[in-house]
Design a protein around this motif. Structure first.
Motif, mmCIF file in Angstrom:
data_model
loop_
_atom_site.group_PDB
_atom_site.id
_atom_site.type_symbol
_atom_site.label_atom_id
_atom_site.label_comp_id
_atom_site.label_asym_id
_atom_site.label_seq_id
_atom_site.Cartn_x
_atom_site.Cartn_y
_atom_site.Cartn_z
ATOM 1 N N GLY A 88 17.634 -2.282 4.104
ATOM 2 C CA GLY A 88 17.220 -3.674 4.215
ATOM 3 C C GLY A 88 15.789 -3.963 3.837
ATOM 4 N N ALA A 89 15.025 -2.936 3.525
ATOM 5 C CA ALA A 89 13.594 -3.146 3.261
ATOM 6 C C ALA A 89 13.347 -3.764 1.881
ATOM 7 C CB ALA A 89 12.843 -1.823 3.379
ATOM 8 N N GLY A 90 14.083 -3.329 0.870
ATOM 9 C CA GLY A 90 13.855 -3.807 -0.492
ATOM 10 C C GLY A 90 13.000 -2.853 -1.304
ATOM 11 N N ALA A 91 12.830 -3.184 -2.571
ATOM 12 C CA ALA A 91 12.039 -2.354 -3.495
ATOM 13 C C ALA A 91 10.566 -2.720 -3.408
ATOM 14 C CB ALA A 91 12.533 -2.540 -4.922
ATOM 15 N N ASP A 92 9.734 -1.717 -3.339
ATOM 16 C CA ASP A 92 8.287 -1.962 -3.287
ATOM 17 C C ASP A 92 7.752 -2.409 -4.642
ATOM 18 O OD1 ASP A 92 7.623 -0.933 -0.474
ATOM 19 O OD2 ASP A 92 8.762 0.719 -1.350
ATOM 20 N N VAL A 93 8.286 -1.837 -5.712
ATOM 21 C CA VAL A 93 7.878 -2.206 -7.072
ATOM 22 C C VAL A 93 9.136 -2.346 -7.923
ATOM 23 C CG1 VAL A 93 6.599 -1.519 -9.146
ATOM 24 C CG2 VAL A 93 5.665 -1.006 -6.874
ATOM 25 N N ILE A 94 9.183 -3.383 -8.741
ATOM 26 C CA ILE A 94 10.267 -3.563 -9.703
ATOM 27 C C ILE A 94 9.661 -3.650 -11.093
ATOM 28 C CG2 ILE A 94 12.166 -5.019 -10.505
ATOM 29 C CD1 ILE A 94 12.516 -5.993 -7.640
ATOM 30 N N LEU A 95 10.163 -2.814 -12.003
ATOM 31 C CA LEU A 95 9.754 -2.863 -13.410
ATOM 32 C C LEU A 95 10.875 -3.549 -14.168
ATOM 33 C CD1 LEU A 95 7.585 -1.977 -15.471
ATOM 34 C CD2 LEU A 95 8.905 0.107 -15.825
ATOM 35 N N GLN A 145 19.125 -3.403 -1.161
ATOM 36 C CA GLN A 145 19.038 -3.614 0.277
ATOM 37 C C GLN A 145 19.747 -2.494 1.032
ATOM 38 O OE1 GLN A 145 17.290 -6.028 1.903
ATOM 39 N NE2 GLN A 145 16.523 -6.678 -0.095
ATOM 40 N N GLN A 146 20.910 -2.109 0.543
ATOM 41 C CA GLN A 146 21.666 -1.030 1.202
ATOM 42 C C GLN A 146 20.941 0.304 1.092
ATOM 43 O OE1 GLN A 146 25.786 -0.858 0.073
ATOM 44 N NE2 GLN A 146 26.031 1.255 0.769
ATOM 45 N N ALA A 147 20.364 0.580 -0.073
ATOM 46 C CA ALA A 147 19.716 1.877 -0.294
ATOM 47 C C ALA A 147 18.404 2.014 0.475
ATOM 48 C CB ALA A 147 19.460 2.071 -1.780
ATOM 49 N N THR A 148 17.814 0.890 0.858
ATOM 50 C CA THR A 148 16.510 0.924 1.544
ATOM 51 C C THR A 148 16.603 0.442 2.990
ATOM 52 O OG1 THR A 148 15.967 -1.298 0.743
ATOM 53 C CG2 THR A 148 15.248 0.568 -0.621
ATOM 54 N N VAL A 176 12.924 -11.219 -7.033
ATOM 55 C CA VAL A 176 12.103 -11.581 -5.871
ATOM 56 C C VAL A 176 12.882 -11.333 -4.584
ATOM 57 C CG1 VAL A 176 10.937 -13.484 -4.679
ATOM 58 C CG2 VAL A 176 10.671 -13.198 -7.150
ATOM 59 N N ARG A 177 14.184 -11.641 -4.586
ATOM 60 C CA ARG A 177 14.990 -11.379 -3.389
ATOM 61 C C ARG A 177 15.121 -9.884 -3.121
ATOM 62 N NH1 ARG A 177 20.173 -12.864 -3.870
ATOM 63 N NH2 ARG A 177 20.175 -13.776 -5.966
ATOM 64 N N ALA A 178 15.051 -9.076 -4.171
ATOM 65 C CA ALA A 178 15.183 -7.628 -4.003
ATOM 66 C C ALA A 178 13.894 -6.956 -3.569
ATOM 67 C CB ALA A 178 15.668 -6.999 -5.303
ATOM 68 N N LEU A 179 12.771 -7.670 -3.642
ATOM 69 C CA LEU A 179 11.480 -7.075 -3.288
ATOM 70 C C LEU A 179 11.340 -6.852 -1.787
ATOM 71 C CD1 LEU A 179 8.889 -9.027 -5.489
ATOM 72 C CD2 LEU A 179 9.432 -6.588 -5.641
ATOM 73 N N ALA A 180 10.578 -5.843 -1.436
ATOM 74 C CA ALA A 180 10.174 -5.619 -0.051
ATOM 75 C C ALA A 180 8.997 -6.532 0.296
ATOM 76 C CB ALA A 180 9.767 -4.156 0.130
ATOM 77 N N THR A 236 9.643 2.732 -3.012
ATOM 78 C CA THR A 236 10.830 2.637 -3.861
ATOM 79 C C THR A 236 10.521 1.810 -5.099
ATOM 80 O OG1 THR A 236 12.367 2.827 -1.996
ATOM 81 C CG2 THR A 236 13.209 1.811 -4.003
ATOM 82 N N LEU A 237 10.827 2.381 -6.260
ATOM 83 C CA LEU A 237 10.696 1.691 -7.540
ATOM 84 C C LEU A 237 12.084 1.380 -8.073
ATOM 85 C CD1 LEU A 237 9.141 0.842 -10.183
ATOM 86 C CD2 LEU A 237 9.481 3.205 -10.945
#
Length: 326
Positions: free
Chosen positions: A206-213, A201-204, A225-229, A142-143
């Protein structure tokens, strides 16, 4: 030739279309007759006196252009006068001519006209280098793209979908989010009304985003950082939300996450050439096949760069704003 100059830093009115000396291509450079350039937020900072060109670069704004090769400098091979190209620049795109290191040239992709190609170099090189070469986004991951309707964002959505990733975006209006959805974005977050950490968190599950741009910098640092997997990667490419922020390093440690921050403009020529070569290898076939396209909001005469800067100042656009040379 004519170029946009900045006699004194200031607002959009500081941009002056005036006659200047023609550039001369040095060793390893080509001279490009510019058909179009595109406006980037770095240009707005330069106009305000906050982002000077690197030593030796053109003093005129403009970090990308398209056009035709008018002359070859010493030591250049593989290109010919008349070739239609687009180019990544350290400056000088808001002009009728610009000298470009040959390693920063790209051919106009099949299926596009030379004018449209001006919308490609900065966004493709930024997205490919950060999301794929550094953050190593993989199929199934997830990006999260902040500013999904921007030039960078619209390209990031398409490239991530092309490799089989899931894409979440933030934007400030329903209209902009609708444009992102049309490009393939899976998760649409209105940052004015929703908390992107909760939405990711809801869309994954609870896993979070693998990459954030990220184009915001300090303002979003802790929440990013809190949103990261776990094993997530945060790629910072802009500072629209400030330069100093607080970070809970324990959260970073627990997630075994990484933060990188890059810019293209000041990189050594060899690094830029390597990025451009990777874009030509991996991105150009996707464009030629019609899987990825530049998103152009509007075109304006280059002499009216002030209006283009006002559009970006007001964030009243989707994709790129082009400046067309006379």
């Amino acid at each position: 030739m004519y170029a946009i100059t900045i006699p004194e830093p200031g607002g959009p009115e500081a941009l002056v279309w005036t006659e200047v000396p023609d550039p001369v291509p040095a060793e390893g450079e080509v001279l490009v007759e510019v058909v179009a350039s595109a406006v980037n937020r770095a240009d707005l900072l330069q106009r305000q006196g906050l982002y000077s060109p690197p030593p030796g670069a053109s003093p005129y704004p403009g970090l990308e252009c398209s056009g035709r090769i008018a002359a070859l400098g010493p030591g250049v091979s593989g290109w010919a006068v008349g070739d239609e190209v687009c180019a990544l620049l350290a400056g000088g795109g808001y002009a009728e001519k610009v000298a470009v290191p040959a390693g920063q040239l790209l051919p106009v992709p099949e299926g596009l006209d030379v004018r449209q190609a001006a919308a490609l170099p900065e966004v493709t090189c930024t997205v490919w280098s950060n999301v794929f070469m550094i953050a190593h986004l993989r199929p199934g991951e997830t990006l999260l793209v902040h500013g999904g309707s921007s030039g960078i964002g619209t390209m990031a959505i398409q490239l991530a979908k092309a490799v089989g990733a899931k894409v979440a975006v933030t934007a400030g209006t329903k209209e902009k989010l609708d444009h992102c959805a049309e490009l393939g974005a899976d998760v649409l977050i209105n940052y004015r009304e929703q908390d992107f950490v909760e939405e990711i968190q809801q869309a994954t599950a609870g896993a979070g985003a693998d990459v954030i741009l990220d184009n915001m910098g300090a303002k979003y640092l802790d929440r990013n950082v809190r949103a990261l997997a776990v094993n997530g990667r945060l790629a910072i490419i802009g500072l629209q939300g400030g330069v100093q922020g607080e970070l809970n390093i324990n959260t970073l440690l627990r997630k075994q996450a990484a933060i990188t921050a890059t810019s293209l403009r000041a990189r050594p020529l060899g690094e830029k050439a390597a990025i451009v070569a990777a874009v030509r290898e991996h991105v150009w076939p996707l464009i030629s096949a019609g899987h990825v396209r530049p998103v152009v909001d509007r075109e304006l005469p280059m002499s009216d760069a002030a209006t283009a800067h006002r559009v970006l100042d007001e964030s009243g656009h989707v994709g790129k704003v082009l400046l067309v040379a006379p």
